[in-house]
Design a protein around this motif. Structure first.
Motif, PDB file in Angstrom:
ATOM      1  N   GLY A 173      -5.487  -1.631 -10.826  1.00 40.91           N
ATOM      2  CA  GLY A 173      -5.816  -0.749  -9.706  1.00 40.91           C
ATOM      3  C   GLY A 173      -6.608   0.460 -10.189  1.00 40.91           C
ATOM      4  O   GLY A 173      -6.487   0.892 -11.333  1.00 40.91           O
ATOM      5  N   ALA A 194      -8.445  -4.916  -7.263  1.00 43.56           N
ATOM      6  CA  ALA A 194      -9.018  -4.717  -5.932  1.00 43.56           C
ATOM      7  C   ALA A 194      -9.729  -5.972  -5.420  1.00 43.56           C
ATOM      8  O   ALA A 194      -9.759  -6.218  -4.208  1.00 43.56           O
ATOM      9  N   ASP A 205       0.820  -1.207   0.000  1.00 42.90           N
ATOM     10  CA  ASP A 205       0.000   0.000   0.000  1.00 42.90           C
ATOM     11  C   ASP A 205       0.856   1.261   0.000  1.00 42.90           C
ATOM     12  O   ASP A 205       1.976   1.280   0.527  1.00 42.90           O
ATOM     13  N   ARG A 248      -3.659  -0.794  -1.844  1.00 44.28           N
ATOM     14  CA  ARG A 248      -4.430   0.448  -1.853  1.00 44.28           C
ATOM     15  C   ARG A 248      -3.510   1.652  -2.003  1.00 44.28           C
ATOM     16  O   ARG A 248      -2.434   1.721  -1.409  1.00 44.28           O
ATOM     17  N   GLY A 263      -4.334   2.984  -7.058  1.00 39.52           N
ATOM     18  CA  GLY A 263      -4.195   1.611  -6.583  1.00 39.52           C
ATOM     19  C   GLY A 263      -3.320   0.776  -7.503  1.00 39.52           C
ATOM     20  O   GLY A 263      -3.116   1.111  -8.677  1.00 39.52           O
ATOM     21  N   GLY A 277      -4.389   4.541 -11.506  1.00 39.49           N
ATOM     22  CA  GLY A 277      -4.054   3.238 -10.950  1.00 39.49           C
ATOM     23  C   GLY A 277      -3.340   2.417 -12.008  1.00 39.49           C
ATOM     24  O   GLY A 277      -3.351   2.756 -13.203  1.00 39.49           O
TER      25      GLY A 277
END
Length: 1336
Positions: free
Chosen positions: A1168, A1221, A1091, A1134, A1217, A1164
């Motif tokens: 992401g 996910a 993350d 994340r 991201g 992303g």
């Protein structure tokens, strides 16, 4: 007959517990070493006590007078993350104070890619906000609502924390709200220990106060239990138990239990106090530098005239707490430090990784196979065949095998590799030794070096030779010296308070009265909690000072009698003398007193020390030679060197090197050309037979160890420059946010250490006049140095370094000045159409010639800025930093000699070139294209595109910025320095493979960079540049986008690649001017390692200014300072969440706003999703307190008027991201919902369904994820699309007004651009291309 009285010193280490028994009337000592018992340290303490008492008559029946205990129990709880479950109470709006940790990512540029963010010691799920607010002067802004807090805290009660910390904003000025919160918590959790920040650390700076108090809570339950158990075990066996504090004093058990943060570095303090007892108090040597080398690290400290230097903070790994400690600096160089050779750089690295106790060095025979420092000592013959009195045999063959692997990787012989390992380890320690001496204003030649610890004596002679600190002293029983220090130190306590006054406006009686109050407090604690009557107390008065505008606090001792009989000028004099010693200069600015402090110690009772018998001859008897060894030193073998038994040596014995002196717990090497003398108390004094300069003598050939030593020395010099700048400057951008970048270059201008690439080349190309010793150059003009600095706020100092009229180096440093004049306060106008609106322009100017300063010219420059005293101070700091670096280069030149000095530089440049070349060779030859945008230019025109194509051709990378938009008529242009861009790319490539590498310009010829003239990145003068930050930041996204497509290890999402600026200025009602320049932070992109950190900065070492500091010096209040749930892009990893800041203005003034990503979204990658946008809402409470108008503001605006009571709600953007996910662990998502980093609804973006108690609904989650995959078949295809920008520009603009409250900007080709670039073919082609696209 009176029974003899004994005291016991105990030092608990990770592997062994050392004990020293001292008979108080004769000075006789006995020692013991037993294995530590980590599961319960008291077991080893009791076992060792029982063992040591067998040495004295009727030992089993002896009741010890006192047990003085140095322990790592608190340290280990932190290092092993085995402390208490701590609940944290904070002020409303500050729940993320530990999550954002002042937003700093440690390390250099691109370190954020590989930095694993540590978990807070008080987790977010145990953090609650308390209603109520205090101002910085302690007055109440909003009352503490007890009923609301009682209800809020119920959620914590259910979780049954082990300890509670209460840390509220501005509680240093008034503890009333913290005390009210404690009353409620103590009723709800009656048996839970509670720590208040106003009691643990009643000082300004909210993060430091909070983390210090949390550490206190984190270790309090375990240490209290430990101390209770130990007391019980000692019942009837010892009259008193005392705990060694980090500052070298002792504390009663009751105080130690309440304030364990005061002894988290108890262990290292014991060794320094031992040196004071054995050396400073018993010999003529009072000025000492100590080195305590153990298995994993080395601690160094300085003792000035018998008194250890104390620092006001304690560091444990990345954790810094504000608690007084002996100024011990720790480096990752110990006997177990592992030697390795990274494949890319082929440089020899030693530490900080350690083999530990298990399996340990290869020579321990426990299965270790990697080469360590101990293995190198074994191979070179510096250790006997067995240790610990012969009970621990060493495996020489295993050591040779491990070191041979290093030798093979380097392409050198076994002994050269072994010597290289030791030299680099010694250089690491040498850097730390300079840190506590040279960098604190002390000349090490005025000191003696004292070495102890298991491995210290092995390296002492070499370190003394490097430091020129003689004699080198090895105390008796160096392996248990910490225990001796524990046995002989004194009870101590201190109290303090924040007392901020401008000295020239302060009342002397107010200061004296404050001291009197503190004196009574400390007397009472010493009397009631420590058992020391007032007539046996000694009191020391201290104050922390700084120049107004600085953030550093410099502690000095205050003679209260002189102050009573004199004037406040005495305080200024003692502060300025210390400032000059530390930083080489004084200022004319006002001086502030910040904190007052009183320290109490018990009076010292002299303890006798047993003296050695005097020898009849200086030559020790041959019977003391226990064995012989062949020693290798500087490539030469010395055969049959004696190994002397230390226990038989007497006072006056002299031993010539090379040889070894061995004892039960340590071994001392005496090198060729040195001799050892035994003094009256048993110290070994090592002297040089013939004084030699610190040079390589006749050595002409360059070896790899010399290169690595040189590299380490360069890194130390650069760190010294950084330390001076961040400690002394006035501009918050430099001081707190570390917007300063330094360079050390070789004579032709190639950078040999630095970060932003060399500034020197561009200067040398244009400067045609003489360059002489003593010259100092200043510029802030980007057009004078080919963009090496990029706007007028960056002032660059350049300094040539000469050795006897030969130019040997350049040092340079630039820093961001808060103001340089111009059309807006802060000198960063958003709407500037030329550089003439951006403040004073200083072309490259010689401000000092042959050491003579052109003061008239300098004063003209300062006359054109709004904060001349700040600029004056910051320029002085820039010059001082360059001078210090110049001294270091002169020392290196003298140390290595001309040929080796320049050969080492050439090799370092070549090494980086080879490393980068090897990385490039693995990349595809297929061209890679990437583009990104700045949303607008502040004039409702945008987006503005930067485009780049990267191609590998013949082992080189070409970067072609064709496709980038023309320069803007506004100030977002960024004159991109070619050298800077090459440095950015090179560092990105190197940091992933060898993060300890010292970056230099050696690889520059491997990069070709083409930037079309007249574009955003190569504007034509006088194009405005003041808002260049946005493209500077966006360039990092471009580099990630390009490299990531070719190498997965660089593939990060987009995120906080900018620096949101906020400026607020005006006149207070009292007529004084205020001017704030502030840099904000946001969501770091998600990365291949995990993350993105929330609310952090990806610029190297930058950190947030403490809000309490801002509220103290500016008419504002920061009411909310946290992160925004769901603002980080969802992904397998994340993106970091954005930052939310609510500024309440308390005076009329004007503000300026600078940021971006208000329309586009941080992309992303690899499935992401993008991060959230930024927003800026001004709430006009001054117009209507009940229903205030809310104004949406653009990302680049000046001259926004604000009134008393208005609030700016600023939200930065989140990070994108990384990865899909739906593959994120649902339990991780659930935890983040509990931590309020993700909302319940936001969890569904990961396909996660939660129950009402926020646990994972496994069936619901499985079903939702299946439904989401069916509903979005394009997700499978998106794997082929690396970047997810959240929509095309047409789509983003179509929804702009609805989603942002602001109209979409016009495209640059839709407006009439004017400027010198319009006549260039590139511009005409660009115009025609967009005209065709518009037509179609």
């Amino acid at each position: 007959m009176v029974s003899p009285s004994y005291r016991l010193g105990v030092d608990v280490g990770g592997t062994f517990t050392d004990l020293l028994l001292l008979r108080e009337d004769t000075g006789e000592t006995w020692r013991a070493k037993v294995p530590s018992t980590p599961e319960d340290q008291s077991l080893a303490v009791i076992q060792g006590k029982d063992q040591i008492l067998t040495n004295i008559p009727n030992g089993a029946d002896v009741t010890l007078n006192v047990v003085n205990h140095g322990t790592t129990v608190a340290t280990n709880a932190i290092l092993e993350q085995k402390g208490a479950q701590v609940a944290l109470v904070v002020t409303e709006g500050y729940r993320d104070i530990l999550q954002t940790r002042r937003s700093q990512v440690p390390g250099g540029l691109a370190s954020w890619i590989i930095w694993p963010k540590p978990e807070p010691l008080a987790p977010l799920e145990l953090t609650v906000e308390a209603p109520g607010r205090l101002a910085t002067d302690g007055t109440e802004v909003r009352k503490f609502d007890e009923e609301v807090f009682r209800e809020t805290f119920q959620s914590i009660v259910k979780q049954k924390p082990d300890a509670v910390t209460i840390s509220l904003i501005n509680s240093f000025a008034n503890p009333v709200h913290e005390q009210a919160a404690r009353r409620i918590v103590s009723k709800l959790l009656p048996d839970t220990p509670i720590s208040l920040s106003s009691e643990v650390l009643p000082e300004l700076m909210e993060y430091e106060r909070t983390i210090t108090t949390v550490v206190n809570s984190y270790v309090e339950p375990s240490v209290s239990l430990y101390l209770r158990n130990l007391l019980k075990s000692l019942e009837g066996k010892a009259k008193h138990l005392r705990i060694l504090r980090s500052d070298g004093g002792l504390s009663s058990v009751s105080l130690a239990s309440r304030f364990p943060v005061s002894w988290v570095l108890s262990g290292p303090a014991g060794g320094v106090t031992g040196v004071v007892s054995v050396v400073a108090n018993q010999t003529k040597f009072k000025n000492l530098i100590t080195v305590d080398m153990g298995g994993t690290s080395t601690d160094v400290a300085l003792i000035d005239n018998g008194i250890p230097r104390i620092r006001r903070e304690t560091k444990i790994r990345d954790l810094v707490v504000k608690a007084p400690s002996v100024d011990v600096r720790t480096v990752g160089a110990g006997g177990g430090s592992i030697a390795r050779v990274p494949e890319v750089t082929k440089a020899l690295r030693v530490g900080p990784e350690s083999a530990g106790a298990e399996p340990g060095p290869a020579c321990y025979g426990k299965g270790g196979s990697t080469a360590t420092v101990t293995d190198a000592n074994t191979v070179l013959g510096y250790l006997p065949k067995s240790l610990l009195g012969g009970s621990f045999a060493l495996d020489l063959d295993a050591a040779k095998k491990a070191v041979q692997k290093v030798a093979d990787d380097l392409g050198v012989g076994l002994y050269e590799a072994a010597e290289g390992i030791l030299k680099i380890s010694n250089e690491t320690m040498y850097g730390a030794l300079r840190l506590v001496s040279v960098e604190q204003g002390y000349d090490p030649r005025d000191f003696s070096l004292v070495a102890f610890g298991g491995a210290g004596p092995l390296h002492a002679n070499s370190l003394g030779k490097l430091l020129r600190a003689f004699p080198v002293i090895i105390p008796p029983s160096p392996g248990v010296l910490c225990a001796f220090g524990d046995a002989t130190t004194l009870l101590r306590h201190e109290v303090g308070r924040t007392f901020i006054r401008v000295l020239s406006q302060a009342d002397k009686n107010d200061i004296l009265n404050a001291y009197n109050q503190l004196l009574e407090q400390v007397k009472k604690v010493m009397r009631e909690d420590q058992g020391v009557p007032e007539n046996k107390q000694v009191h020391i008065f201290q104050a922390d000072f700084r120049y107004s505008g600085q953030a550093i606090n410099i502690p000095v001792d205050v003679n209260l009698e002189i102050l009573k009989g004199g004037y406040l000028s005495y305080l200024r004099d003692i502060f300025e003398a210390e400032h000059q010693k530390l930083f080489t200069y004084r200022l004319s600015s006002d001086v502030e007193v910040v904190n007052l402090r009183v320290i109490a110690e018990e009076t010292r009772e002299e303890l006798p020390v047993k003296k050695l018998d005097k020898s009849e001859s200086s030559e020790p008897p041959k019977s003391l030679v226990t064995a012989k060894s062949n020693l290798i030193f500087e490539g030469e073998e010395f055969k049959d060197c004696a190994i002397w038994n230390r226990s038989g040596l007497e006072q006056g014995h002299m031993i010539h090197g090379p040889c070894i002196i061995t004892e039960m717990d340590s071994n001392t090497i005496i090198l060729p050309g040195f001799q050892a003398e035994i003094d009256a108390v048993g110290n070994i004094l090592i002297w040089e037979l013939e004084a030699k300069s610190l040079s390589t003598g006749g050595k002409k050939e360059l070896d790899m160890a010399t290169v690595d030593i040189f590299e380490s020395a360069l890194a130390n010099a650069r760190a010294e420059m950084d330390a001076l700048m961040t400690r002394t400057t006035m501009s918050p951008a430099i001081r707190e946010q570390q917007d300063e970048f330094n360079v050390i270059a070789e004579p032709s201008g190639k950078m040999i250490v630095g970060q932003f690439g060399s500034f020197i080349g561009g200067f040398l190309e244009m400067w045609k006049d003489a360059i002489e010793p003593g010259d100092v150059f200043l510029t802030n003009d980007p057009y004078s140095v080919a963009g090496a600095i990029s706007h007028h706020n960056d002032w660059l100092i350049l300094m040539p370094i000469f050795m006897e009229n030969k130019l040997i180096a350049w040092t340079a440093n630039f820093g961001h000045m808060t103001d340089v004049g111009g059309s807006v306060p802060g000198s960063l106008p958003c709407a500037a159409s030329s550089i003439f609106e951006e403040g004073i322009q200083i072309p490259v100017t010689k401000i000092a010639s042959k050491g003579v300063w052109n003061n008239d010219l300098i004063e003209v420059i300062y006359r054109n800025v709004r904060l001349p005293e700040w600029n004056r101070s910051d320029v002085r700091a820039l010059v001082a930093a360059c001078e210090i670096a110049g001294k270091r280069m002169l020392e290196l030149y003298s140390r290595f000699g001309d040929s080796l000095y320049f050969a080492a530089i050439d090799e370092l440049l070549s090494r980086n070139r080879k490393a980068v070349s090897s990385i490039i060779s693995k990349m595809s030859e297929e061209p890679t294209y990437f583009e990104d945008w700045i949303d607008d230019d502040g004039q409702e025109v945008g987006p503005w595109k930067v485009a780049c194509t990267m191609t590998r051709i013949d082992g080189r990378l070409k970067f072609d910025f064709s496709g980038t938009d023309p320069q803007s008529p506004s100030s977002i242009n960024f004159y991109l320095s070619i050298n800077m861009f090459k440095m950015f790319v090179g560092i990105y490539l190197l940091v992933v493979y060898d993060s300890s590498v010292v970056a230099n310009d050696g690889f520059h010829d491997l990069f070709d960079v083409y930037i079309p003239e007249g574009t955003l990145l190569k504007p034509i003068r006088p194009a405005a540049l003041s808002c260049r930050t946005h493209f500077l930041g966006r360039l990092l996204d471009v580099i990630s986008g390009l490299l990531g497509q070719r190498a997965p290890e660089f593939m990060t999402a987009a995120g906080f690649s900018d620096s949101p600026h906020f400026m607020y200025s005006g006149y207070r009602q009292d007529g004084s001017w205020f001017q704030l320049y502030w840099i904000g932070f946001g969501g770091i992109p998600a990365r291949p390692i995990g993350d993105g950190p929330d609310g952090h900065c990806l610029w190297p070492a930058m950190k947030a200014i403490p809000n309490e500091f801002l509220e103290l010096y500016y008419p504002l209040r920061i009411e909310v300072f946290n992160t925004v749930a769901d603002s980080g892009g969802p992904g397998l990893y994340r993106g970091g969440n954005a930052q939310r800041i609510y500024w309440r203005f308390l005076e009329e003034g004007v503000i300026s706003l600078h940021d971006d990503r208000w329309l586009s979204k941080p992309w992303g990658v690899l499935g992401g999703e993008p991060g959230a946008r930024s927003t800026k809402i001004l709430v006009r409470y001054s117009q209507d307190a009940e229903n205030p108008p809310r104004e949406a503001h653009g990302s680049k605006q000046d001259h926004i008027k604000v009134s008393n009571g208005d609030v700016l709600e600023w939200v930065t953007w989140g990070g994108g991201g990384w990865g899909e996910a739906l593959k994120r662990d649902p339990e991780v998502v659930a935890l983040e919902v509990k931590r309020k980093l993700v909302t319940v609804e936001g969890a569904r973006r990961y396909g996660v369904v939660l129950h009402s108690d926020l646990s994972v609904d496994e069936e619901g989650t499985k079903k939702l994820r299946e439904e989401m995959r069916i509903a979005h078949p394009e997700w499978d295809k998106s794997k082929d699309e690396i970047f997810n920008r959240g929509g095309s520009w047409d789509e983003l603009k179509a929804t702009c007004l609805e989603e942002t409250g602001l109209p979409p900007p016009k495209s640059p080709w839709e407006v009439a651009l004017r400027g010198p670039m319009t006549q260039l073919p590139y511009f005409k082609d660009w115009k025609e291309e967009h005209a065709r696209k518009s037509h179609h």
